[in-house]
Design a protein around this motif. Sequence first.
Motif, short mmCIF file in Angstrom:
data_model
loop_
_atom_site.label_atom_id
_atom_site.label_comp_id
_atom_site.label_asym_id
_atom_site.label_seq_id
_atom_site.Cartn_x
_atom_site.Cartn_y
_atom_site.Cartn_z
N PRO A 224 43.99 37.12 29.31
CA PRO A 224 42.78 36.28 29.18
C PRO A 224 42.11 36.44 27.82
CG PRO A 224 42.28 38.24 30.45
CD PRO A 224 43.78 38.27 30.20
N ASP A 225 41.34 35.41 27.45
CA ASP A 225 40.44 35.54 26.31
C ASP A 225 39.42 36.62 26.62
OD1 ASP A 225 41.67 33.52 24.87
OD2 ASP A 225 40.27 31.96 25.51
N ARG A 226 38.86 37.19 25.54
CA ARG A 226 37.84 38.23 25.73
C ARG A 226 36.57 37.84 25.02
NH1 ARG A 226 39.90 44.31 25.02
NH2 ARG A 226 37.68 44.60 25.32
N ASN A 227 35.63 37.29 25.77
CA ASN A 227 34.27 37.07 25.29
C ASN A 227 33.33 37.92 26.13
OD1 ASN A 227 34.17 34.97 23.13
ND2 ASN A 227 35.35 33.83 24.63
N SER A 228 32.25 38.35 25.55
CA SER A 228 31.30 39.18 26.28
C SER A 228 30.60 38.37 27.36
CB SER A 228 30.25 39.76 25.32
OG SER A 228 30.87 40.54 24.33
N THR A 229 30.34 39.03 28.47
CA THR A 229 29.52 38.40 29.50
C THR A 229 28.10 38.27 28.99
OG1 THR A 229 30.88 39.35 31.25
CG2 THR A 229 28.68 38.60 31.87
N LEU A 230 27.54 37.08 29.14
CA LEU A 230 26.19 36.84 28.63
C LEU A 230 25.16 37.65 29.41
CD1 LEU A 230 26.39 33.00 28.14
CD2 LEU A 230 26.03 34.67 26.33
N LYS A 231 24.18 38.17 28.69
CA LYS A 231 23.09 38.87 29.35
C LYS A 231 22.21 37.87 30.10
CE LYS A 231 22.88 42.19 25.53
NZ LYS A 231 22.03 42.70 24.41
N PRO A 232 21.58 38.29 31.18
CA PRO A 232 20.62 37.39 31.83
C PRO A 232 19.54 36.96 30.83
CG PRO A 232 21.03 39.35 33.18
CD PRO A 232 21.69 39.60 31.85
N VAL A 233 19.14 35.71 30.92
CA VAL A 233 18.13 35.19 30.00
C VAL A 233 16.81 35.92 30.23
CG1 VAL A 233 16.85 33.17 29.27
CG2 VAL A 233 19.28 32.96 29.86
N ASP A 234 16.27 36.56 29.20
CA ASP A 234 15.03 37.32 29.35
C ASP A 234 13.82 36.43 29.07
OD1 ASP A 234 15.00 37.05 26.59
OD2 ASP A 234 15.55 39.12 26.20
N ASP A 235 12.65 37.00 29.30
CA ASP A 235 11.41 36.22 29.16
C ASP A 235 11.18 35.74 27.73
OD1 ASP A 235 10.86 36.47 31.84
OD2 ASP A 235 9.53 38.20 31.61
N ILE A 236 11.51 36.60 26.76
CA ILE A 236 11.29 36.20 25.37
C ILE A 236 12.18 35.02 25.01
CG2 ILE A 236 11.68 36.94 22.98
CD1 ILE A 236 10.52 39.63 23.68
#
Length: 502
Positions: A224-236
């Motif tokens: 598979p391709d390797r991209n980072s899992t996105l972080k949950p969208v924070d308040d900022i």
Amino acid sequence: MDRIAHPGLRAKEMSAEDAAALIRPGHNVGMSGFTGAAYPKAVPVALAKQIGAAHAAGQDFRIGVWTGASTAPELDGELALVDGVDLRMPYQSDPETRKRINEGSMNYCDIHLSHVAPTVWQGFFGRLDTAVVEVAGIDEHGDLIPASSVGNNKTWLDIADQVILEVNEWHSLELLGMHDIYYGTELPPNRVPIPMTHPADRIGQTTLRVDPEKVVAVVRTNAPDRNSTLKPVDDISKQIAGHFLEFLEHQVKVGRIPKNLLPLQSGVGNIANAVLAGLDSGPFRNIYAYTEVIQDGMVDLLDSGTVAKASATAFSLSPPAAERMNERAAEYREKIILRPQEISNHPEVIRRLGVIACNGMVEADIYGNVNSTHVMGTRIMNGIGGSGDFARNSLISCFVSPSTAKGGDISVIVPMASHVDHTEHDVSAIATEWGLADLRGLSPKKRAKKIIDTCAHPDFRPALHEYFEWAQKVSKAQHTPHDLSKALGWHQRFLDEGTMHS
């Protein structure tokens, strides 16, 4: 069907180790890959082992590595760990690579992504000895079915002396038909206009061409391709996205852009995904995207129908989204067009389409100059990527960032940017969690007041105002007043004391 349908190319199948042995010390190697999408998975690892063994035996073995953009640890990381790279270009995001660039043991050339192909064609980086390109398959005619990124693959295949193909069975063959490979680019004086007037226009073919005689190895992989899992969208990130979306609504209200906006470009990262998520709950529909990479948020917008079609050069998807793309590739190829990066980032096309661009930054100064590549002026992060292509040529160019970094010790708004990638002339707006400053039509001193009062963190606003007032008192020229003895003092204080606070 056999992924390698061309008999002549099937006969050149070999192991990654045997293929890597065809790359010699001093070679310039054009690798596929744009973000963690469709980079070669096996040959670079095998090559790194061979380079490491050569170094252990006292032999010099380093190569030039050219890509579309960033790749993944199996490529940049492995080669950096064995000190196998002499020159890296044009963009990287690997920690080991970054470390060696900043310590001076690896040369790095950071150039606009739209400039790579024409610069290579003109020979400024020397001869391209080898291309290593990952594809989804090879048809019976010897044409290549592109995978999850295009990047500079067309150029590498055209000009390399020898070609190594990795055929990765992880990619869906249903990707065939998603790509638009344009073969009409020329250098001056033979250059002609790119025949595009709409983001959804198709101007090329669905496959990549390669001279079978140049192909020296074909390697089968399944990874598979390797991209980072996105972080949950924070308040900022949500707050910044909210300011940007409110700005777009105002532009529609005053009649500057249509109700379905103009084609959108968004940089990679959490804030960009927050902006995309906000679009789904906003008033805009039938939106088009003309961008570099398609992230999770863009796929969600395509699913909901908020975005009608998206044009890019690569995916940058989390593992779950990448699996979804593979499973539903036949559906998504009706909504997504992947192009060579010399087209996705082409200044002429960006200007013609009236793109609205939103990119991240490291810092901005009070007059609107933006640094998007260097920490404290000298330490490279990743590179300029395509932000310059879009900043200079978009109808609206916005740069976004949280207002502070390092737990509040660094102000992203500073008296003078310690490195400038995007001058004040190319920056339409700047946004942080505190607000968005529309800089269009403002003189430098008016920009300064706007940026300080709107974008700077309140903890740093008094000191920024103090500097600005002092600069006006001591500067002999009042167009862009600075006190050069103090302008970079904030950066020096951080280097000396670990904080920009006085």
